[in-house]
Design an enzyme around this catalytic site. Structure first.
Site, PDB file in Angstrom:
ATOM      1  N   ARG A 161      14.141   1.651   6.038  1.00 49.80           N
ATOM      2  CA  ARG A 161      13.550   0.332   6.292  1.00 49.80           C
ATOM      3  C   ARG A 161      14.030  -0.760   5.335  1.00 49.80           C
ATOM      4  O   ARG A 161      13.604  -1.918   5.439  1.00 49.80           O
ATOM      5  CB  ARG A 161      12.029   0.419   6.275  1.00 49.80           C
ATOM      6  CG  ARG A 161      11.448   0.545   4.888  1.00 49.80           C
ATOM      7  CD  ARG A 161       9.932   0.739   4.846  1.00 49.80           C
ATOM      8  NE  ARG A 161       9.204   0.031   5.857  1.00 49.80           N
ATOM      9  CZ  ARG A 161       8.135   0.511   6.485  1.00 49.80           C
ATOM     10  NH1 ARG A 161       7.705   1.729   6.212  1.00 49.80           N
ATOM     11  NH2 ARG A 161       7.498  -0.205   7.366  1.00 49.80           N
ATOM     12  N   GLY A 192       8.654   2.705  -0.589  1.00 50.61           N
ATOM     13  CA  GLY A 192       7.193   2.548  -0.573  1.00 50.61           C
ATOM     14  C   GLY A 192       6.550   2.822   0.783  1.00 50.61           C
ATOM     15  O   GLY A 192       5.326   2.909   0.875  1.00 50.61           O
ATOM     16  N   VAL A 213     -10.851   2.447  10.189  1.00 52.01           N
ATOM     17  CA  VAL A 213     -10.630   1.830   8.886  1.00 52.01           C
ATOM     18  C   VAL A 213      -9.721   0.597   8.963  1.00 52.01           C
ATOM     19  O   VAL A 213     -10.053  -0.464   8.416  1.00 52.01           O
ATOM     20  CB  VAL A 213     -10.126   2.885   7.857  1.00 52.01           C
ATOM     21  CG1 VAL A 213      -9.036   3.752   8.391  1.00 52.01           C
ATOM     22  CG2 VAL A 213      -9.669   2.242   6.564  1.00 52.01           C
ATOM     23  N   HIS A 254     -26.243   2.689 -18.182  1.00 49.36           N
ATOM     24  CA  HIS A 254     -27.196   1.775 -17.545  1.00 49.36           C
ATOM     25  C   HIS A 254     -26.937   0.354 -18.040  1.00 49.36           C
ATOM     26  O   HIS A 254     -26.686   0.167 -19.228  1.00 49.36           O
ATOM     27  CB  HIS A 254     -28.624   2.176 -17.906  1.00 49.36           C
ATOM     28  CG  HIS A 254     -29.641   1.188 -17.412  1.00 49.36           C
ATOM     29  ND1 HIS A 254     -30.080   1.183 -16.102  1.00 49.36           N
ATOM     30  CD2 HIS A 254     -30.269   0.157 -18.038  1.00 49.36           C
ATOM     31  CE1 HIS A 254     -30.949   0.186 -15.956  1.00 49.36           C
ATOM     32  NE2 HIS A 254     -31.082  -0.450 -17.116  1.00 49.36           N
TER      33      HIS A 254
HETATM   34  C1  LIG Z   1      -2.882  -1.479   7.420  1.00 47.42           C
HETATM   35  C2  LIG Z   1      -2.921  -0.122   6.750  1.00 47.42           C
HETATM   36  C3  LIG Z   1      -3.728   0.071   5.650  1.00 47.42           C
HETATM   37  C4  LIG Z   1      -3.750   1.309   5.014  1.00 47.42           C
HETATM   38  N1  LIG Z   1      -4.566   1.456   3.939  1.00 47.42           N
HETATM   39  C5  LIG Z   1      -4.597   2.637   3.292  1.00 47.42           C
HETATM   40  C6  LIG Z   1      -5.397   2.792   2.133  1.00 47.42           C
HETATM   41  O1  LIG Z   1      -6.060   1.864   1.685  1.00 47.42           O
HETATM   42  N2  LIG Z   1      -5.386   3.989   1.514  1.00 47.42           N
HETATM   43  C7  LIG Z   1      -4.655   5.052   1.988  1.00 47.42           C
HETATM   44  O2  LIG Z   1      -4.684   6.130   1.385  1.00 47.42           O
HETATM   45  N3  LIG Z   1      -3.873   4.924   3.092  1.00 47.42           N
HETATM   46  C8  LIG Z   1      -3.835   3.747   3.746  1.00 47.42           C
HETATM   47  N4  LIG Z   1      -3.026   3.609   4.841  1.00 47.42           N
HETATM   48  C9  LIG Z   1      -2.278   4.789   5.321  1.00 47.42           C
HETATM   49  C10 LIG Z   1      -1.037   5.010   4.452  1.00 47.42           C
HETATM   50  O3  LIG Z   1      -0.215   3.873   4.513  1.00 47.42           O
HETATM   51  C11 LIG Z   1      -0.269   6.239   4.931  1.00 47.42           C
HETATM   52  O4  LIG Z   1      -1.160   7.341   4.979  1.00 47.42           O
HETATM   53  C12 LIG Z   1       0.861   6.579   3.991  1.00 47.42           C
HETATM   54  O5  LIG Z   1       1.764   5.507   3.893  1.00 47.42           O
HETATM   55  C13 LIG Z   1       1.611   7.834   4.469  1.00 47.42           C
HETATM   56  O6  LIG Z   1       2.650   8.098   3.605  1.00 47.42           O
HETATM   57  P1  LIG Z   1       3.959   8.880   4.086  1.00 47.42           P
HETATM   58  O7  LIG Z   1       4.852   8.947   2.894  1.00 47.42           O
HETATM   59  O8  LIG Z   1       3.578  10.130   4.754  1.00 47.42           O
HETATM   60  O9  LIG Z   1       4.625   7.961   5.214  1.00 47.42           O
HETATM   61  P2  LIG Z   1       5.019   6.422   5.283  1.00 47.42           P
HETATM   62  O10 LIG Z   1       4.355   5.641   4.228  1.00 47.42           O
HETATM   63  O11 LIG Z   1       4.823   6.023   6.691  1.00 47.42           O
HETATM   64  O12 LIG Z   1       6.556   6.428   4.903  1.00 47.42           O
HETATM   65  C14 LIG Z   1       7.514   7.008   5.715  1.00 47.42           C
HETATM   66  C15 LIG Z   1       8.832   6.322   5.457  1.00 47.42           C
HETATM   67  O13 LIG Z   1       9.845   7.082   6.115  1.00 47.42           O
HETATM   68  C16 LIG Z   1      10.821   6.188   6.612  1.00 47.42           C
HETATM   69  N5  LIG Z   1      11.527   6.870   7.681  1.00 47.42           N
HETATM   70  C17 LIG Z   1      11.033   7.311   8.867  1.00 47.42           C
HETATM   71  N6  LIG Z   1      11.990   7.932   9.571  1.00 47.42           N
HETATM   72  C18 LIG Z   1      13.104   7.897   8.810  1.00 47.42           C
HETATM   73  C19 LIG Z   1      14.418   8.377   8.998  1.00 47.42           C
HETATM   74  N7  LIG Z   1      14.768   9.042  10.108  1.00 47.42           N
HETATM   75  N8  LIG Z   1      15.337   8.122   8.046  1.00 47.42           N
HETATM   76  C20 LIG Z   1      15.005   7.436   6.908  1.00 47.42           C
HETATM   77  N9  LIG Z   1      13.778   6.968   6.681  1.00 47.42           N
HETATM   78  C21 LIG Z   1      12.838   7.208   7.624  1.00 47.42           C
HETATM   79  C22 LIG Z   1      10.006   5.001   7.089  1.00 47.42           C
HETATM   80  O14 LIG Z   1      10.825   3.826   7.156  1.00 47.42           O
HETATM   81  C23 LIG Z   1       8.913   4.917   6.017  1.00 47.42           C
HETATM   82  O15 LIG Z   1       9.290   4.002   5.002  1.00 47.42           O
HETATM   83  C24 LIG Z   1      -2.961   2.379   5.499  1.00 47.42           C
HETATM   84  C25 LIG Z   1      -2.118   2.188   6.595  1.00 47.42           C
HETATM   85  C26 LIG Z   1      -2.085   0.942   7.209  1.00 47.42           C
HETATM   86  C27 LIG Z   1      -1.176   0.744   8.381  1.00 47.42           C
END
Ligand SMILES: Cc1cc2nc3c(=O)[nH]c(=O)nc-3n(C[C@H](O)[C@H](O)[C@H](O)COP(=O)(O)OP(=O)(O)OC[C@H]3O[C@@H](n4cnc5c(N)ncnc54)[C@H](O)[C@@H]3O)c2cc1C
Length: 459
Positions: free
Chosen positions: A34, A38, A177, A438
């Site tokens: 992307r 992050g 949420v 407290h």
């Molecule tokens: C609006 C919103 C608010 C949120 N608030 C919270 C919160 O307050 N607290 C909380 O715990 N969670 C929250 N979440 C959920 C949280 O963002 C996700 O649970 C978390 O980001 C998951 O992490 P991950 O590493 O599994 O995946 P992701 O964060 O989705 O990261 C995956 C990454 O992989 C990359 N990717 C995908 N396919 C490929 C590929 N083929 N090649 C290279 N790169 C690739 C993507 O571009 C992405 O950057 C929120 C989500 C949203 C949408």
């Protein structure tokens, strides 16, 4: 060169796993498509939504200052400036991860990855050799059939954190949420916000009693709830959007006019384009990659973590998965206890929970006792004017905490004590006999535990 590990995806699951693996002495690369590290969390999820919740809370607070004897002139809102602050926070944090990669010797490979075979990751025309692959490709918003998201008027969470002005009427589809947090952002800034939910309750999965307290408090703060309704279709008119909504279980339709609609009905795993089918990697009917207790997929040497595998779709869960996975790869013992993964909804009031709900205990026929304490009876909450909500603890016959649920200001911080108690197998009696400062909201946690023992003092 052959890597020890290539991580696909630089979200909280992937980037944390990559850094931990490097700390453990592995030669690691992380592939991210992307253009920024992050993942969802930093770029379009946790962090931007919390930045906007914070800005909008400050704006909303201005209208409640008169009871403190404070008068301010008429407040105004500059949405582009608010978005600029949010974007700067996101930019600084994502650049910080790139710095951590450099510091820990993690190679960043920019581009979209595919897996031509176990031991190979292809990015563009280049094939990288690796002993192990970790898929951390995360999730994306679940679409609603027949509804096209244009991110202009019909929004996903990504569009709803990037509006350049306050909508007149925002309709949020889904009282989970993400819908509630972003709904509250725009309600605080002056939008009329209507939340449409298919179920007859908000916050599915959260303890029912706590969800009711939250609904009452959110309604007081301006969110309008229409439960038991399903969005059927959206028409664009000359004046905005016309939504047709079905009353669930009744032969009745309603029409709602709005200028923006946020579709927030959940998230689904991202795995397309990786080549999982050709590799023979097993995927559940809902698209999640199936893994064993070591996070290995059905193909040896290929692992998966975070939002793309079953379990709570939360950033801290993804991080725990990632660390445990690479520690096991390095021969260490590691384990994630999914029963003690907390979940927080960062609305006002916050809703925080860990472990089992009362409904789940009833369904399982488990014997339990309940302790509750309302913030109305907590002196700190009275002094800050944050009296909505309560702490609820559920304990087994041996006193061990089976679940804890909080609706209230700073609930997301207060839950940490109960997560630690559950992790360490502490009883309600042990939490209740711990000295709490407290006046503090944490005293409500102590009192709820006392209540479970039948001896709350201030109830
Ligand atoms: C609006 C919103 C608010 C949120 N608030 C919270 C919160 O307050 N607290 C909380 O715990 N969670 C929250 N979440 C959920 C949280 O963002 C996700 O649970 C978390 O980001 C998951 O992490 P991950 O590493 O599994 O995946 P992701 O964060 O989705 O990261 C995956 C990454 O992989 C990359 N990717 C995908 N396919 C490929 C590929 N083929 N090649 C290279 N790169 C690739 C993507 O571009 C992405 O950057 C929120 C989500 C949203 C949408």
């Amino acid at each position: 060169m052959t890597y020890d590990l290539i991580v696909i995806g630089g979200g909280p699951g992937g980037y944390v796993a990559a850094i931990r693996a490097a700390q453990l002495g592995m030669k690691v690369a992380c592939v991210e498509g992307r253009g920024a590290l992050g993942g969802t969390c930093l770029n379009v999820g946790c962090i931007p939504s919390k930045a906007l919740l914070n800005s909008s809370a400050k704006f909303a607070e201005l209208s409640h200052l008169s009871s403190h004897g404070i008068a301010v002139g008429e407040a105004s809102i500059d949405v582009p400036a608010m978005m600029g602050r949010k974007d700067k926070i996101v930019g600084d944090l994502t650049k910080g991860i790139a710095f951590l990669f450099q510091k820990n010797g993690v190679d960043l490979i920019e581009g979209w990855a595919t897996i031509p075979a176990a031991g190979q990751v292809k990015v563009g025309d280049e094939v990288h050799e690796t002993k192990n692959i970790l898929i951390a490709t995360g999730s994306e918003p679940t679409p609603l059939p027949g509804i096209e998201i244009d991110e202009q008027n019909v929004l996903s969470s990504t569009g709803a954190i990037a509006l350049d002005s306050v909508p007149d009427h925002l309709v949020v589809i889904g009282a989970g949420v993400i819908g509630l947090e972003l709904g509250q952002v725009w309600a605080r800034l002056g939008a009329k916000v209507t939340v449409i939910e298919y179920l007859d309750r908000i916050m599915p999965g959260i303890d029912g009693e706590i969800a009711k307290l939250a609904q009452r408090a959110l309604s007081k703060r301006g969110l309008k709830f229409q439960l038991g309704r399903a969005l059927k279709f959206i028409e664009e008119t000359t004046t905005g959007l016309k939504l047709t909504v079905d009353r669930v279980g009744k032969d009745k339709k309603e029409v709602i006019e709005a200028d923006k609609v946020l579709i927030a009905v959940g998230r689904r795993p991202v795995t397309r384009g990786l080549g999982l089918e050709d590799l023979g990697i097993a995927v559940s009917p809902r698209g999640f990659i199936e893994v064993d207790g070591t996070f290995q997929t059905s193909v040896p040497g290929v692992y998966a973590i975070g939002d793309c595998v079953p379990g709570p779709m939360l950033a801290h869960k993804a991080e725990e998965d990632g660390v445990a996975c690479v520690e096991m790869l390095a021969g260490e013992t590691a384990h994630v206890d999914y029963n003690t993964v907390p979940g927080v909804v960062y609305t006002d009031p916050e809703v925080a929970s860990v472990g089992l709900t009362e409904e789940a205990l009833k369904d399982a026929g488990t014997e339990y006792s309940v302790g509750k304490f309302a913030f109305m009876a907590n002196s700190r909450a009275r002094s800050t004017g944050e009296t909505d909500g309560a702490v609820k603890v559920l304990a087994g016959p041996n006193g061990k905490i089976l679940g804890a649920h909080i609706c209230g200001a700073h609930g997301g911080d207060l839950i940490a004590e109960l997560v630690l108690a559950m992790t360490k197998g502490a009883t309600v009696s042990e939490v209740a006999s711990t000295c709490h400062a407290h006046p503090a909201k944490g005293e409500a946690v102590k009192e709820a535990c006392l209540d479970a023992l039948g001896r709350a003092i201030h109830a």
